[in-house]
Design a protein around this motif. Structure first.
Motif, PDB file in Angstrom:
ATOM      1  N   SER A   1       0.715  -1.341   0.162  1.00 48.08           N
ATOM      2  CA  SER A   1       0.067   0.199  -0.071  1.00 48.08           C
ATOM      3  C   SER A   1       1.212   1.345  -0.092  1.00 48.08           C
ATOM      4  O   SER A   1       0.431   2.394  -0.533  1.00 48.08           O
ATOM      5  N   GLU A   2       2.042   1.155   0.601  1.00 45.96           N
ATOM      6  CA  GLU A   2       2.866   2.434   0.470  1.00 45.96           C
ATOM      7  C   GLU A   2       3.631   2.384  -0.859  1.00 45.96           C
ATOM      8  O   GLU A   2       3.927   3.441  -1.146  1.00 45.96           O
ATOM      9  N   TYR A   3       3.694   1.601  -1.770  1.00 44.95           N
ATOM     10  CA  TYR A   3       4.239   1.554  -3.282  1.00 44.95           C
ATOM     11  C   TYR A   3       3.418   0.951  -4.084  1.00 44.95           C
ATOM     12  O   TYR A   3       3.715  -0.069  -4.796  1.00 44.95           O
ATOM     13  N   PRO A   4       2.314   1.545  -4.323  1.00 40.97           N
ATOM     14  CA  PRO A   4       1.384   1.071  -5.090  1.00 40.97           C
ATOM     15  C   PRO A   4       1.642   1.160  -6.583  1.00 40.97           C
ATOM     16  O   PRO A   4       1.305   0.102  -7.276  1.00 40.97           O
ATOM     17  N   ASP A   5       2.667   2.059  -7.003  1.00 48.46           N
ATOM     18  CA  ASP A   5       3.065   2.084  -8.417  1.00 48.46           C
ATOM     19  C   ASP A   5       4.158   1.187  -8.850  1.00 48.46           C
ATOM     20  O   ASP A   5       4.743   1.285  -9.761  1.00 48.46           O
ATOM     21  N   THR A   6       4.489   0.111  -7.979  1.00 49.26           N
ATOM     22  CA  THR A   6       5.675  -0.533  -8.219  1.00 49.26           C
ATOM     23  C   THR A   6       5.228  -1.810  -8.033  1.00 49.26           C
ATOM     24  O   THR A   6       4.147  -2.479  -7.590  1.00 49.26           O
ATOM     25  N   LEU A   7       6.250  -3.117  -8.469  1.00 49.56           N
ATOM     26  CA  LEU A   7       6.163  -4.232  -8.363  1.00 49.56           C
ATOM     27  C   LEU A   7       6.869  -4.718  -6.945  1.00 49.56           C
ATOM     28  O   LEU A   7       8.087  -4.180  -7.123  1.00 49.56           O
ATOM     29  N   LEU A   8       6.324  -5.202  -6.024  1.00 46.25           N
ATOM     30  CA  LEU A   8       6.780  -5.501  -4.932  1.00 46.25           C
ATOM     31  C   LEU A   8       7.568  -6.938  -4.686  1.00 46.25           C
ATOM     32  O   LEU A   8       6.975  -7.925  -4.882  1.00 46.25           O
ATOM     33  N   PHE A   9       9.191  -6.914  -4.493  1.00 46.59           N
ATOM     34  CA  PHE A   9       9.677  -8.065  -4.551  1.00 46.59           C
ATOM     35  C   PHE A   9       9.919  -8.254  -2.869  1.00 46.59           C
ATOM     36  O   PHE A   9      10.645  -7.466  -2.212  1.00 46.59           O
ATOM     37  N   TYR A  10       9.370  -9.521  -2.383  1.00 47.22           N
ATOM     38  CA  TYR A  10       9.129  -9.518  -0.899  1.00 47.22           C
ATOM     39  C   TYR A  10       9.865 -10.655  -0.490  1.00 47.22           C
ATOM     40  O   TYR A  10       9.711 -11.755  -1.230  1.00 47.22           O
ATOM     41  N   ARG A  11      10.976 -10.578   0.292  1.00 47.30           N
ATOM     42  CA  ARG A  11      11.959 -11.665   0.581  1.00 47.30           C
ATOM     43  C   ARG A  11      11.313 -12.476   1.456  1.00 47.30           C
ATOM     44  O   ARG A  11      10.771 -12.209   2.566  1.00 47.30           O
ATOM     45  N   MET A  12      11.307 -13.885   1.170  1.00 50.03           N
ATOM     46  CA  MET A  12      11.066 -14.951   1.813  1.00 50.03           C
ATOM     47  C   MET A  12      11.919 -16.061   1.677  1.00 50.03           C
ATOM     48  O   MET A  12      12.214 -16.693   0.522  1.00 50.03           O
ATOM     49  N   GLY A  13      12.843 -16.202   2.658  1.00 50.22           N
ATOM     50  CA  GLY A  13      13.907 -17.255   2.574  1.00 50.22           C
ATOM     51  C   GLY A  13      14.740 -16.765   1.555  1.00 50.22           C
ATOM     52  O   GLY A  13      15.550 -15.857   1.584  1.00 50.22           O
ATOM     53  N   ASP A  14      14.907 -17.994   0.711  1.00 51.69           N
ATOM     54  CA  ASP A  14      15.960 -17.763  -0.719  1.00 51.69           C
ATOM     55  C   ASP A  14      15.343 -17.207  -1.825  1.00 51.69           C
ATOM     56  O   ASP A  14      15.703 -17.337  -2.745  1.00 51.69           O
ATOM     57  N   PHE A  15      14.069 -16.724  -1.590  1.00 51.87           N
ATOM     58  CA  PHE A  15      13.361 -16.202  -2.896  1.00 51.87           C
ATOM     59  C   PHE A  15      12.902 -14.736  -2.490  1.00 51.87           C
ATOM     60  O   PHE A  15      12.646 -14.593  -1.412  1.00 51.87           O
ATOM     61  N   TYR A  16      12.381 -14.061  -3.584  1.00 48.85           N
ATOM     62  CA  TYR A  16      11.755 -12.911  -3.707  1.00 48.85           C
ATOM     63  C   TYR A  16      10.503 -13.248  -4.116  1.00 48.85           C
ATOM     64  O   TYR A  16      10.387 -13.796  -5.423  1.00 48.85           O
ATOM     65  N   GLU A  17       9.585 -13.011  -3.576  1.00 44.78           N
ATOM     66  CA  GLU A  17       8.090 -13.439  -3.833  1.00 44.78           C
ATOM     67  C   GLU A  17       7.268 -12.476  -4.446  1.00 44.78           C
ATOM     68  O   GLU A  17       7.405 -11.212  -3.766  1.00 44.78           O
ATOM     69  N   LEU A  18       6.267 -12.506  -5.227  1.00 43.57           N
ATOM     70  CA  LEU A  18       5.246 -11.462  -5.731  1.00 43.57           C
ATOM     71  C   LEU A  18       3.856 -12.135  -5.648  1.00 43.57           C
ATOM     72  O   LEU A  18       3.709 -13.345  -5.620  1.00 43.57           O
ATOM     73  N   PHE A  19       3.059 -11.227  -5.205  1.00 40.69           N
ATOM     74  CA  PHE A  19       1.677 -11.639  -4.988  1.00 40.69           C
ATOM     75  C   PHE A  19       0.550 -11.055  -5.809  1.00 40.69           C
ATOM     76  O   PHE A  19       1.081 -10.067  -6.135  1.00 40.69           O
TER      77      PHE A  19
END
Length: 971
Positions: free
Chosen positions: A18-36
């Protein structure tokens, strides 16, 4: 997201998103960056990665896609290339120490204009982030641009909004910031500019912008940066800094001192001319073969390539830097062995500017330090080559050995004894002071914060705990040019940094700084002990096994490991009896597993050593980074020095390879070119090129060039402009000799193109470009016009072309230097009527009904355009060509007869009618038109109702008309 049950992790994800609505969010989970959710769908489509779901069995599954964190750079570069913005959300606490959900936060926002990773950058091109602000009330504006990956930034203040947009298109930023509500002109879309909207408040506000600039530049007054009287430019600069702070999550202090563009010191090449001359891109928009930079760029390093790009965008207008560069280029051209040695040394130098920036910004990887170490070794080799350079004077042109000497002096090939015939000092009339800051006016060369890289710039102290590197001025070799002497005087081997990196890092470090394996033995005593344990732990385990086998007399005793029990001893049930200090851990069908106090102690030490080693190496890595970052100013200064050397040797390499000569630069207006060639056409043709002579002087200020299509008019026009550009960057030129009067602006209008996106026809584009030329061209300009008025009716076009030629010939004192190619042969009668206008044509030869293009520019007008002959060569069907010839013959007869009757002399023998205002009889005056009587045929045609007649009736009428009004049987 209706019906989706949110876990704490997804709630955290959505809160950050919600703080970065105009971006793709790469969310770090363990050894991966996840997107939802929507981001996952977008990433799956753009990156061609698998789209899965977080909860596949649920009624509303959550789309999910991810990439390995160690390979994220490649995926991020793909997204940035496509114009996406990416927010990287990292874990900001150790998962092992976290209580509950691991804390995460966005550590940086990646955008096309703010990336620093090599995978997202083109090595020899700048990566600009720009901001444009226009104050409608004050009718003034500013455009600023910054290359975040190198620290270069500059800008322009203007009261002409159109000029600001021209520069925005010319500089081609990857990202352009505009305040909300400010609409760009439609041509920006056609230019491919990626526009990012940014709130005008507070980001473009003057007061906060001023404070950000003062803090980032370390100055107390904007006057130091020469922007105190340019508020719109200050606003644009402040917006760039605000955007960088917001996306990088840190203060921005690595930018070089801001230097506004000084238009009075540089030749201006607008975006239209840059495109038409195909300096960086072909007319079809593609890069590579077919462009001037592809032929000219013989630099080795990325810094040299970017410097050459800046020079081509803004050639010099003052003689001193041009002559100083020519001297250095001539010296390298005359000394082939030195040039080859320098090129080999440069080949080991990586991108010092971007390496220094990444290290300073803490965006570096271990491989960056290895590249930096290798580069610093290359600097030592480069300095050694320069100190060993021979003396002597380079000649003014470069020819193959034994070739014809067509210039003032000749240098043979590139052999090691090229300079054997050179005897005098090469410093010429260029003073040492003029060459110490040869590139000082090119934005981006002053890359070190707080003082740049000039001879008086302060030197940052050496590494803490290391001897300070003393930068001692080195005397040049006998006869060396002043520019090279200045380079050697500024030289800093950065030996302390090189020695530190040589002692510290292995040759092939792992990609991650947290996994260990970065440092060499001997760098740190405690680390050596931990490395001994981790790297030789297996040997100690084997020693313990051998001791137990011998002491307990159990030869079948084995050592094993699994993740549940760790290390253990294993013995089959028939292998013997174990001693009392063996503790049973696991019983299997035919064997038992044990541990001993010594085995447990050794295992704990090994495990602790591995973790301690990783932690210590990470700490040591940060310490090295801080030490090297503190020397960024020195690294940036040497990057500038290397870039200069690279450009000099690269221009010399091009001069030798293509047999170019040193042009004579003067402050007059004459341009004299002997045996000039178009460097790009010559390269594409494989050397099969016919050179041409051309002179622009007081008697030949406007050259009207006629000749057939495909004969080479456009080539001659553009090669003249290109030679002027090359001459004013200090390069040699593709000619036997060239004498160039300084040009303050080049205009080039060639070809036919439309701009449908802007609703502009071919003719509208042509007239817009012509209007710009007529409004802005001055006495020192060079105007290249290839066809004016071809997109409208014949008489409209002829009138416009004639008026343009008149305007350019009458401009200023003696007219504007102009090359005007045209198919309006009527214009050739301007010679002798307008002062300074002369006719030239591209010669052809007719042979058995065909035409042969001789490609030579010769005095005098062409007799005709040979368009029908060119059509035949192009493969137009013979019947059409034959019919066109018949029609042309009839049209010429009709025109000549009418022209003769108007002049009162019968049909004109010369074939070309006089222009309005140019009479065979000087005393003749225009007569009022007499009323004309309508032809009977026209009356009959006007009375026809074509909607009410059949095709057969129409044919009969045509036959009747022909019998009565035309044809052999006409009455």
């Amino acid at each position: 997201m209706n019906g989706v049950k949110l876990t704490p992790m997804l709630e955290q994800y959505l809160r950050v998103k919600s703080e970065y609505p105009d971006t793709l969010l790469f969310y770090r989970m363990g050894d991966f960056y996840e997107l939802f959710f929507e981001d996952a769908v977008t990433a799956s489509r753009e990156l061609q990665i698998t789209l899965t779901s977080r909860n596949p069995g649920a009624a509303s599954p959550v789309p999910m896609a991810g990439v390995p964190h160690h390979a994220a750079d490649g995926y991020l570069s793909q997204l940035l290339e496509k114009g996406f913005r990416v927010a990287v959300c990292d874990q900001i606490e150790d998962p092992k120490l976290a209580k509950g959900l691991v804390k995460r936060a966005v550590t940086r926002v990646l955008t096309p204009g703010t990336t620093v990773e090599d995978a997202s950058l083109r090595a020899k091109e700048h990566n600009y982030l720009a901001a444009l602000f226009w104050d409608e009330r004050e009718k003034a504006g500013g455009l600023a641009w910054a290359d975040f990956s190198t620290g270069e930034w500059s800008g322009l203040f203007s009261r002409d909004q159109a000029r600001l947009w021209q520069w925005a298109i010319k500089m081609a930023p990857r990202e352009l910031l505009l305040p909300d509500g400010f609409e760009p002109p439609r041509q920006t879309a056609a230019a491919g500019l990626q526009i990012s909207r940014y709130p005008a408040r507070p980001h473009f506000d003057l007061a906060p912008a001023t404070q950000r600039i003062l803090a980032a530049q370390g100055v107390a007054d904007l006057a130091v940066l020469d922007v105190a009287d340019k508020p719109p430019l200050v606003r644009a600069m402040g917006a760039i800094l605000s955007y960088l702070i917001q996306t990088q999550k840190q203060d921005i202090t690595h930018l070089s001192p801001f230097r506004p563009v000084n238009l009075s010191k540089h030749m201006l090449i607008d975006e239209v001319t840059e495109r038409n001359l195909e300096i960086f891109r072909r007319l079809d928009g593609k890069k590579g073969p077919g462009t001037l930079v592809h032929v000219l760029d013989r630099t080795i390093t990325p810094m040299g390539g970017r410097l050459l790009e800046s020079m081509l965008r803004q050639p010099w207008l003052e003689p001193a830097p041009i002559l100083a560069t020519q001297e250095a280029v001539a010296y390298f051209a005359a000394n082939g062995e030195l040039r080859e040695t320098v090129r080999r040394a440069l080949d080991s130098v990586y991108d010092l500017e971007r390496l220094a920036a990444r290290i300073y910004l803490n965006r570096c990887a271990p491989k960056d330090f290895v590249a930096l170490r290798q580069s610093l070794v290359g600097l030592a080799a480069l300095r050694a080559a320069l100190l060993a350079m021979p003396g002597g004077t380079p000649a003014s042109d470069v020819r193959p050995a034994g070739g014809e000497n067509q210039g003032p002096a000749s240098v043979g090939g590139s052999s090691s004894d090229e300079s054997s015939n050179v005897s005098s000092d090469i410093s010429g009339d260029v003073s040492s002071d003029a060459t110490c800051d040869v590139f000082g006016d090119i934005p981006g060369l002053d890359s070190a914060p707080g003082g740049g890289d000039g001879p008086d710039a302060p030197v940052t102290p050496g590494l803490p705990g290391s001897p300070v590197t003393t930068v001692t001025p080195v005397p040049p070799a006998p006869g060396a040019v002043a520019g090279l002497a200045a380079v050697l005087a500024q030289w800093d081997d950065l030996a302390d940094i090189r020695d530190l990196l040589t002692r510290a890092f292995v040759d092939a470090p792992p990609p991650l700084v947290t996994e260990g394996g970065l440092f060499l033995p001997g760098y740190h005593p405690e680390l050596d002990e931990l490395m001994e344990l981790t790297e030789h732990g297996e040997g100690r385990l084997k020693e313990l096994l051998a001791e137990e086998q011998q002491a307990s007399k159990l030869p079948r005793l084995k050592l094993g490991f699994n993740r549940v029990f760790g290390y253990y001893f294993e013995l089959t049930k028939s292998g013997g009896y174990v001693p009392e200090h063996f503790e049973r851990r696991q019983t299997l069908a035919d064997r038992e597993r044990y541990v001993t106090p010594r085995l447990k102690e050794l295992e704990e030490r090994l495990m602790e050593a591995g973790e301690k080693r990783k932690a210590l190496e990470y700490s040591l890595f940060k310490d090295v980074r801080e030490k090297v970052a503190a020397c960024r100013q020195r690294l940036s200064a040497m990057a500038g020095v290397v870039a200069r050397l690279d450009v000099w040797q690269g221009l010399a390499e091009a001069a030798v390879r293509f047999e170019w000569t040193r042009p004579d630069i003067h402050e007059g207006l004459d341009i004299e070119i002997r045996a000039g060639r178009h460097p790009v056409v010559e390269a594409m043709a494989g050397g099969d090129y016919i050179p041409n002579d051309l002179t622009l002087d007081a008697d030949r200020r406007v050259l009207l060039i006629t000749g057939p299509n495909m004969a080479g008019k456009s080539t001659v026009l553009r090669q003249t402009a290109i030679i002027a550009v090359l001459a004013q960057i200090g390069s040699f030129a593709p000619a036997a000799s060239a004498r160039v009067g300084l040009v303050d602006r080049v205009f080039c209008r060639v070809g036919a193109s439309d701009n449908l996106a802007m609703g502009q026809s071919t003719f509208m584009v042509e007239m817009s470009e012509t209007a710009r030329i007529l409004r802005q061209a001055g006495k020192r300009s060079l105007v290249v016009l290839d066809e004016i008025g071809r997109g409208t009716s014949t008489f409209d076009g002829l009138a416009l072309a004639w008026a343009v030629a008149e305007a350019l010939a009458d401009r200023e004192e003696g007219g504007v230097r102009t090359l005007f190619a045209t198919h309006y042969h009527e214009l050739t009668r301007l010679e002798g009527v307008l002062p300074g206008v002369r006719n030239y044509n591209i010669a052809i030869k007719q042979w058995r009904g065909d035409i042969i293009f001789l490609r030579r520019l010769v005095p005098g007008p062409a007799d005709r355009s040979y368009g029908i002959e060119v059509a035949r060569l192009a493969g137009v069907p013979r019947a059409v060509v034959r019919r066109a010839g018949e029609i042309l013959e009839e049209l010429e007869k009709t025109r000549d007869a009418a022209a003769g009757e108007r002049a009162g002399h019968g049909p004109k023998s010369a074939g070309q009618s006089a222009l309005p205002g140019i009479f065979a009889n000087p005393g003749a005056t225009l007569q009022p038109c007499l009323p004309c009587t309508a032809h009977p045929l026209s009356l009959e045609l006007a009375a026809l109702d074509v909607d009410r007649i059949t095709p057969l009736e129409a044919l009969r009428m045509l036959g009747d008309f022909k019998s009565r009004y035309g044809g052999e049987n006409a009455s």
